[in-house]
Design a protein around this motif. Sequence first.
Motif, short mmCIF file in Angstrom:
data_model
loop_
_atom_site.label_atom_id
_atom_site.label_comp_id
_atom_site.label_asym_id
_atom_site.label_seq_id
_atom_site.Cartn_x
_atom_site.Cartn_y
_atom_site.Cartn_z
N ALA A 398 125.46 5.62 38.38
CA ALA A 398 125.50 4.26 37.83
C ALA A 398 125.14 3.23 38.90
CB ALA A 398 126.89 3.97 37.27
N SER A 399 125.61 3.46 40.11
CA SER A 399 125.30 2.54 41.21
C SER A 399 123.81 2.54 41.52
CB SER A 399 126.09 2.93 42.46
OG SER A 399 125.77 2.09 43.54
N LEU A 400 123.18 3.70 41.53
CA LEU A 400 121.74 3.79 41.81
C LEU A 400 120.91 3.23 40.67
CD1 LEU A 400 121.60 7.32 43.49
CD2 LEU A 400 121.44 5.09 44.61
N ILE A 401 121.38 3.38 39.43
CA ILE A 401 120.70 2.75 38.30
C ILE A 401 120.76 1.23 38.44
CG2 ILE A 401 120.88 2.31 35.82
CD1 ILE A 401 121.65 5.21 35.42
N ASP A 402 121.91 0.75 38.87
CA ASP A 402 122.11 -0.68 39.05
C ASP A 402 121.11 -1.26 40.04
OD1 ASP A 402 123.62 -2.93 38.27
OD2 ASP A 402 124.71 -2.88 40.17
N LYS A 403 120.66 -0.44 40.98
CA LYS A 403 119.71 -0.90 42.01
C LYS A 403 118.28 -0.48 41.71
CE LYS A 403 123.40 -0.87 45.44
NZ LYS A 403 124.47 -0.66 44.44
N SER A 404 118.05 0.00 40.47
CA SER A 404 116.72 0.39 39.98
C SER A 404 116.12 1.58 40.73
CB SER A 404 115.74 -0.80 40.07
OG SER A 404 116.13 -1.82 39.20
N LEU A 405 116.94 2.36 41.43
CA LEU A 405 116.45 3.56 42.10
C LEU A 405 116.53 4.78 41.19
CD1 LEU A 405 118.02 2.90 45.61
CD2 LEU A 405 115.58 2.85 45.02
N LEU A 406 117.28 4.68 40.11
CA LEU A 406 117.32 5.70 39.06
C LEU A 406 117.12 5.02 37.73
CD1 LEU A 406 120.32 8.15 39.72
CD2 LEU A 406 117.89 8.64 39.88
N LEU A 407 116.59 5.78 36.77
CA LEU A 407 116.40 5.27 35.42
C LEU A 407 117.01 6.26 34.44
CD1 LEU A 407 112.66 4.22 35.72
CD2 LEU A 407 114.64 2.70 35.79
N ARG A 408 117.41 5.76 33.29
CA ARG A 408 117.90 6.65 32.23
C ARG A 408 116.72 7.12 31.41
NH1 ARG A 408 123.28 6.12 28.46
NH2 ARG A 408 122.77 7.82 27.02
N ALA A 409 116.66 8.41 31.14
CA ALA A 409 115.53 9.02 30.43
C ALA A 409 115.83 9.12 28.94
CB ALA A 409 115.25 10.42 30.99
N GLU A 410 114.75 9.10 28.13
CA GLU A 410 114.90 9.47 26.73
C GLU A 410 115.27 10.94 26.66
OE1 GLU A 410 111.65 8.62 24.23
OE2 GLU A 410 111.59 6.48 24.68
N THR A 411 116.12 11.29 25.72
CA THR A 411 116.59 12.67 25.64
C THR A 411 116.61 13.15 24.21
OG1 THR A 411 118.47 14.15 26.08
CG2 THR A 411 118.97 11.84 25.63
N ALA A 412 116.39 14.44 24.04
CA ALA A 412 116.43 15.04 22.71
C ALA A 412 117.85 15.29 22.25
CB ALA A 412 115.66 16.36 22.71
N VAL A 413 118.79 15.28 23.17
CA VAL A 413 120.20 15.58 22.85
C VAL A 413 121.00 14.32 23.14
CG1 VAL A 413 122.12 17.16 23.22
CG2 VAL A 413 119.77 17.96 23.57
#
Length: 782
Positions: A398-413
């Motif tokens: 969550a911290s890395l997403i907050d800094k745009s270094l990670l993104l949440r992917a679309e998922t089939a599940v």
Amino acid sequence: MKRGTSGSFGAQLKALREAAGFTQEELATIAGLSVHAVSALERGERRRPHVETVRALSAALDLTGAKRDALLGSSRALAHDAAADELTSVALPLPPTTLLGRETDLKILRRWLDEPSTRLVTLTGPGGAGKTRLALELARALTDGPTRVVLVPLAAIRNPAFVAPAIAEALGLSDVAARELPTRARLACGDRPTLLLADNFEQVLDAATLIADLLTSVPPLKMLVTSRSPLRVRGEREYAVGPLGLEGSSDTTSPADLVRSPAVRLLVERIRDVSPEFRLTPTNGPVVTAICRRLDALPLALELAAPWMKVLTAEDLLLRLEHDPLLSTATAPRDVPERQQTMNATVSWSYQLLGARERRAFRRLGALPGSFSIEAASAVLSGGDPSTTSEEALDVVASLIDKSLLLRAETAVAHRPRYYMLETVRAYAGLELGVSGERPDALEGLVRHCLNEASIAKQGLTGPAQAEWLDRVHENVENHRGGLTWLIERARPSEAVDIAWGLVFFWLVRGHSVEGLRWFDQILSLASVPPLSESKAMTGSALLWYTQGELARAREALSRALPLAQNGGDFSLVAQIEMIFGHVEHASGNLSEARERFTRAIEGFQALKIAWGTGSALNGKAGVALAGGDADLAEDLLNEATIALRHCGPWFLTPVLSFRATLALRRGKATEAMALVRESLTHLRELRDRASFVYALVPLAVAAVHVGEHVWAARILGARDAVSERTGGRVAVGVIHDLKVRAEREVKARLGSNVWDRAYDAGRRASIDALLNDIDRVLDKK
């Protein structure tokens, strides 16, 4: 094809759900659907919602009037795609934001692609310039016309050998070796204009000759490629994707004028994502513009800088950017383009601003080649010692997403979120991981994750949530490849076999037998493979060889595997070997030997209470009884198989339904056969199993002949052949093959060549909905 476009059913459903404030889980509960079904509809994976499903969703969302009619209308609009397209196509990802400042680029590239002489366009530029985003926008615009658009994501692929399977899968082809791809692709495309978008080609440039071969062999094919470097093949047109526009003087332009600059507008929008109160003013306008200029107006660099405005003022951020040595290009390698230096330095700068715990997590997540779950993140963070909990992993993610270094992917599940790094960011994380000396430990964590996932996948792929598990394994396949590669490089066959063995049904159902065979072959080539591991690898190879029609090779592998399994006391493996042996002997015409093999398999599976194995072996023995003309025995065995499989995955039931339909036809019960095929088709649509679809349509065509619907029978055979040609699916079971040959001969004789050709061609374009509606039409008349 209009999958993933803004007006699609999936896009409308997602927008309506979010407007209503529902999660996918909440909407599924209210509508009486599974979460997996809602997720698949939104992503465009499930493209044929029943009217009752759409009505349930409309009621759950409290839609009335125009909104309800629009959702229903968009679901009906999907019903015109051919069955081959529905079973093989993959949705373009929906853009999370509006594309800014690329109008001129889009016009030029659209004009290029409209020119008949242009076959290959490569978008080049530094990482973070927005090549992928631009290419997707261009591809999405083309879906409104006759062109079929096919996406081949290559960001997670490092081995050029996997480029051919990735292209084959995108085109809907099953079990294709690289040497066969141009020929099979020509059949798959036919005369239809097709654009193949290959994204992130820079790490597999050795596969450029494959692209040239495809363009030479497939006349209606054009290719749009994104890469930091050109492919350097004949006919390539290179388009350099530059930074965003940054016009005007930052000292004299008003905020209203400044925000018209795409770079400034992007930065301001991203700052407002984390600080909604932020406004561009005469005071901070020149500073924001200077930040954009300092970052060369590269979209990803701006995205990475924006989150720091939560804790810094614009002036502080500019000061850091101007004085941080990481953003100085004076000491960068001279052979690296200046804008790439800026992008690398921006990622490095963001990395250095992280705390020690976040830096460790960031670089270790770089060991994951594809998108990943929280469990995978936890595994690589822990390494060989499983100490990091999922809660701790989620916190740092969550911290890395907050800094745009990670993104949440679309998922089939839907209930299993996944995350990913952009390729530029992942490349930097990988470099830092190597420097830290932590790479081996992180990859040991990846191996531990893959072993655990493969173990539970082996169970999930045979259970009632089979469709969900097929999607789950598909999303994790790059990580499995990474784990297998690490183990094989280190000559650890037992663990590698455990992963590969757990994925066998995925490779089988989703048409990846060629890849599965490659992994088993690599494992068997290692020194000192333990006997039971060797037996599993041989058995997996035999099953996949059987699906390829290589009966002699399958028999040889089974003959070697059986004594090893018997001596090792693995009775479940022994039963599986006997069952595969039964299929091989049946396909070879040795009915007596096949019957004995299936009998032993049934006894073995029943003793171990393995339901999917028991039901499958009973079905195999029923097929032998049908081939031998014993309809009563076949019926008894099929009844037993149906009972045994009632709580197993639907894929195991589809061959039972095909044999039951065949048996019904022999007894003159055509409408019963149609109802059984209808049930089978609904399962196969959900599973996206192209090979079994080819089987299922044969009894349906024969049933149509039995009720005098010869034109319909010709359409069914046309639909069957279209899927067969696209995917390479073949009818190997003699009983079914004989039915097809007789039905086709009779229909051609009854209709004559002209009527046959017209009906057959119409069938090649028929959708699965059309096939189901025709079944319902005939059943309603009876």
